[in-house]
Design a protein around this motif. Sequence first.
Motif, PDB file in Angstrom:
ATOM      1  N   VAL A   1      -9.917   2.820  -2.343  1.00  0.00           N
ATOM      2  CA  VAL A   1      -8.497   3.135  -2.217  1.00  0.00           C
ATOM      3  C   VAL A   1      -7.699   1.842  -2.320  1.00  0.00           C
ATOM      4  O   VAL A   1      -7.977   0.865  -1.605  1.00  0.00           O
ATOM      5  CB  VAL A   1      -8.169   3.820  -0.878  1.00  0.00           C
ATOM      6  CG1 VAL A   1      -6.676   4.147  -0.804  1.00  0.00           C
ATOM      7  CG2 VAL A   1      -9.002   5.078  -0.678  1.00  0.00           C
TER       8      VAL A   1
ATOM      9  N   PHE B   1      -3.735   0.809  -1.943  1.00  0.00           N
ATOM     10  CA  PHE B   1      -2.428   1.294  -1.514  1.00  0.00           C
ATOM     11  C   PHE B   1      -1.413   0.193  -1.805  1.00  0.00           C
ATOM     12  O   PHE B   1      -1.518  -0.906  -1.284  1.00  0.00           O
ATOM     13  CB  PHE B   1      -2.452   1.614  -0.021  1.00  0.00           C
ATOM     14  CG  PHE B   1      -1.307   2.461   0.463  1.00  0.00           C
ATOM     15  CD1 PHE B   1       0.000   1.994   0.433  1.00  0.00           C
ATOM     16  CD2 PHE B   1      -1.532   3.731   0.968  1.00  0.00           C
ATOM     17  CE1 PHE B   1       1.051   2.771   0.871  1.00  0.00           C
ATOM     18  CE2 PHE B   1      -0.486   4.525   1.413  1.00  0.00           C
ATOM     19  CZ  PHE B   1       0.812   4.047   1.380  1.00  0.00           C
TER      20      PHE B   1
ATOM     21  N   ILE C   1      -8.784   5.477  -5.955  1.00  0.00           N
ATOM     22  CA  ILE C   1      -7.482   6.108  -5.734  1.00  0.00           C
ATOM     23  C   ILE C   1      -6.434   5.008  -5.647  1.00  0.00           C
ATOM     24  O   ILE C   1      -6.636   3.993  -4.986  1.00  0.00           O
ATOM     25  CB  ILE C   1      -7.493   6.911  -4.421  1.00  0.00           C
ATOM     26  CG1 ILE C   1      -8.545   8.024  -4.468  1.00  0.00           C
ATOM     27  CG2 ILE C   1      -6.111   7.484  -4.111  1.00  0.00           C
ATOM     28  CD1 ILE C   1      -8.893   8.569  -3.088  1.00  0.00           C
TER      29      ILE C   1
ATOM     30  N   VAL D   1      -2.392   4.470  -4.663  1.00  0.00           N
ATOM     31  CA  VAL D   1      -1.165   5.029  -4.092  1.00  0.00           C
ATOM     32  C   VAL D   1      -0.040   4.025  -4.316  1.00  0.00           C
ATOM     33  O   VAL D   1      -0.240   2.819  -4.164  1.00  0.00           O
ATOM     34  CB  VAL D   1      -1.331   5.294  -2.582  1.00  0.00           C
ATOM     35  CG1 VAL D   1      -0.016   5.752  -1.969  1.00  0.00           C
ATOM     36  CG2 VAL D   1      -2.436   6.314  -2.336  1.00  0.00           C
TER      37      VAL D   1
ATOM     38  N   THR E   1       4.212   3.469  -3.363  1.00  0.00           N
ATOM     39  CA  THR E   1       5.434   3.972  -2.743  1.00  0.00           C
ATOM     40  C   THR E   1       6.271   2.803  -2.236  1.00  0.00           C
ATOM     41  O   THR E   1       5.931   1.646  -2.416  1.00  0.00           O
ATOM     42  CB  THR E   1       5.106   4.964  -1.605  1.00  0.00           C
ATOM     43  OG1 THR E   1       6.281   5.673  -1.222  1.00  0.00           O
ATOM     44  CG2 THR E   1       4.522   4.245  -0.396  1.00  0.00           C
TER      45      THR E   1
ATOM     46  N   PHE F   1       6.909   7.879  -5.221  1.00  0.00           N
ATOM     47  CA  PHE F   1       5.798   8.423  -4.427  1.00  0.00           C
ATOM     48  C   PHE F   1       4.744   8.915  -5.411  1.00  0.00           C
ATOM     49  O   PHE F   1       4.786  10.049  -5.864  1.00  0.00           O
ATOM     50  CB  PHE F   1       6.339   9.565  -3.551  1.00  0.00           C
ATOM     51  CG  PHE F   1       5.506   9.974  -2.376  1.00  0.00           C
ATOM     52  CD1 PHE F   1       4.280  10.601  -2.539  1.00  0.00           C
ATOM     53  CD2 PHE F   1       5.970   9.777  -1.079  1.00  0.00           C
ATOM     54  CE1 PHE F   1       3.539  11.019  -1.450  1.00  0.00           C
ATOM     55  CE2 PHE F   1       5.246  10.184   0.020  1.00  0.00           C
ATOM     56  CZ  PHE F   1       4.028  10.813  -0.159  1.00  0.00           C
TER      57      PHE F   1
ATOM     58  N   ILE G   1       0.543   9.139  -6.629  1.00  0.00           N
ATOM     59  CA  ILE G   1      -0.865   9.064  -6.252  1.00  0.00           C
ATOM     60  C   ILE G   1      -1.710   9.295  -7.505  1.00  0.00           C
ATOM     61  O   ILE G   1      -1.578  10.328  -8.173  1.00  0.00           O
ATOM     62  CB  ILE G   1      -1.247  10.108  -5.187  1.00  0.00           C
ATOM     63  CG1 ILE G   1      -0.383   9.931  -3.933  1.00  0.00           C
ATOM     64  CG2 ILE G   1      -2.730   9.988  -4.831  1.00  0.00           C
ATOM     65  CD1 ILE G   1      -0.632  10.966  -2.853  1.00  0.00           C
TER      66      ILE G   1
ATOM     67  N   PHE H   1       0.204  10.333   3.789  1.00  0.00           N
ATOM     68  CA  PHE H   1      -0.808   9.495   3.146  1.00  0.00           C
ATOM     69  C   PHE H   1      -2.097   9.433   3.959  1.00  0.00           C
ATOM     70  O   PHE H   1      -3.201   9.457   3.400  1.00  0.00           O
ATOM     71  CB  PHE H   1      -0.263   8.076   2.929  1.00  0.00           C
ATOM     72  CG  PHE H   1       0.794   7.972   1.884  1.00  0.00           C
ATOM     73  CD1 PHE H   1       0.560   8.396   0.582  1.00  0.00           C
ATOM     74  CD2 PHE H   1       2.047   7.459   2.189  1.00  0.00           C
ATOM     75  CE1 PHE H   1       1.538   8.300  -0.398  1.00  0.00           C
ATOM     76  CE2 PHE H   1       3.035   7.355   1.223  1.00  0.00           C
ATOM     77  CZ  PHE H   1       2.782   7.771  -0.065  1.00  0.00           C
TER      78      PHE H   1
ATOM     79  N   THR I   1      -4.222  12.600   3.626  1.00  0.00           N
ATOM     80  CA  THR I   1      -4.574  12.764   2.218  1.00  0.00           C
ATOM     81  C   THR I   1      -5.707  11.831   1.822  1.00  0.00           C
ATOM     82  O   THR I   1      -6.673  12.236   1.152  1.00  0.00           O
ATOM     83  CB  THR I   1      -3.344  12.506   1.329  1.00  0.00           C
ATOM     84  OG1 THR I   1      -2.310  13.427   1.663  1.00  0.00           O
ATOM     85  CG2 THR I   1      -3.693  12.654  -0.149  1.00  0.00           C
ATOM     86  N   ILE I   2      -5.606  10.579   2.230  1.00  0.00           N
ATOM     87  CA  ILE I   2      -6.652   9.601   1.901  1.00  0.00           C
ATOM     88  C   ILE I   2      -7.960   9.981   2.562  1.00  0.00           C
ATOM     89  O   ILE I   2      -9.033   9.931   1.930  1.00  0.00           O
ATOM     90  CB  ILE I   2      -6.199   8.186   2.307  1.00  0.00           C
ATOM     91  CG1 ILE I   2      -5.063   7.719   1.387  1.00  0.00           C
ATOM     92  CG2 ILE I   2      -7.361   7.201   2.244  1.00  0.00           C
ATOM     93  CD1 ILE I   2      -4.388   6.442   1.836  1.00  0.00           C
TER      94      ILE I   2
END
Length: 528
Positions: free
Chosen positions: A32, A34, A300, A302, A304, A339, A341, A362, A365-366
Amino acid sequence: MKIIKFFSSVLLIGTINSCAQKVELAPEKPNVVFILVDDLGLVDLGIMGSEYYETPNIDRLASEGIIFTQGYAASRVCSPSRASIMTGKFTARHGITDWIGAPSGKNWRKLNRHDKLLPADYIHSLPKEDKTIAEALKENGYKTFFAGKWHLGGEGSYPEDHGFDLNKGGWDKGSPIGGFFSPWTNPSLPNKIKGENLSMRLAKETAEFITKNKDTTFFAFLSFYAVHAPIQTTESKWQHYREKAEEKGIQDQGYQMEGVLPIRIVQDNPIYAGLVESMDDAVGEVLNALRASGLEDNTIVVFTSDNGGVASGDNFATSNLPLRGGKGYQYEGGIREPFFIKVPWLNINGTENNQPVIGTDFYPTILDLANIPLKPEQHIDGVSLRPLLEGKEVDIERPLYWHYPHYGNQGGQPSSIIRKGDWKLIHYWEDGREELYHLPSDIAEKNNVLESNQQLAMELSNQLMDWLEEVGAKTPKLDPEYDAELAQKRKERIVNEMLPRLEKERLNYLSKDFKSNADWWGSKVTKD
């Protein structure tokens, strides 16, 4: 590349272009990344409609993932919003309701604002009893990394105290001390190269972490100090955007009054544009590192922002139109954000989703995408967006709450908000008045329709007040020393002195003869 026209017909609650299908080879434990930008407005990106700023790397990232057109930050200012991302809780619940360091109570008088209320007290560090998203992932075998702005407490409440194995640049400060070009002052990020760009340095630290840990499972949180003040860029970037503004036609008026302060109504600040582009360059550095390490397909990403663009106060940097307001404001310009993903193993390239979602989502979801059991007792105000990412047509029916019992630096007023479905109600703490907006038909929040919807307004108001009482929200108090005459004099100075000065500064930035200083904040030391 498709440009999102979020302010048109796509505002209906629901999902469009929902053709995503789950891919068989989804990793059991995905990486992930972010990416959190400071003070980036919804329309500060090309893909979200800006015709002035250039953000090709972020635009490409958005086009490879899902775009939530009604994505919200949990607060109109930074620290509360960041705490909500980390904890999965709304601001009134975790107690950090203002940016950490802002004066409250009687200390507010020292600013000579002459406001009616004394702002409420608030918690000044991320609560230890909360289990952050980093801690939850670390418990499940993830290597955790943080780079950039933290602003969630001083020593004892740094990233490494809340679940991050490595910390590059996170400390108690909320802005880049010393600016965006080395030398800066940051005990967690030593200077290396004179004139080095801070955003790119943070990106390179993140890219290095990714490369070194490509054979592990990791959670990398890149939290830019950009595009927060001070507004700085290189001479070449300023020149590019100055010429671009000139080609588009420089408008005679760049500001209008919004409440107590002027607000920017046009995107034409070439210095800010260069700052945005430098941040986008840094995003590209990280995305390239994922690709070069062979991790793009199982990571993933993300993206924002923590609050709206700074249209008023600070450096009056950008315009959020057609949204009203900006950072610090109770209107959509203060809380609606980019926003995005990206989940590579889902066929969601460029999908748009119009359901209201928020920064507290978030966390679950993660966890859900990482196949880790959810922690509903922790992320109590968040829901997993995985069904939406997988293309399932479900409506997430729940109220969203914002609580800001403070005055901001940008002109916003102490208020609390509930959004439920298409409707948004704002309660003002100065005098108890309320406003009701139907967002699909009035994205600019110009028409207060409370009088024609009194029953609905009463129901929403009661629900908001009940929730605030339930979570123990703190509220501001009337200042017994309030002086209406002094307040009026301040307002007159703003209109008669500040507004003309801002217009003059705006044209100065766009002048061919503009010079920031001798070396453009140190940027001339290194190549652009």
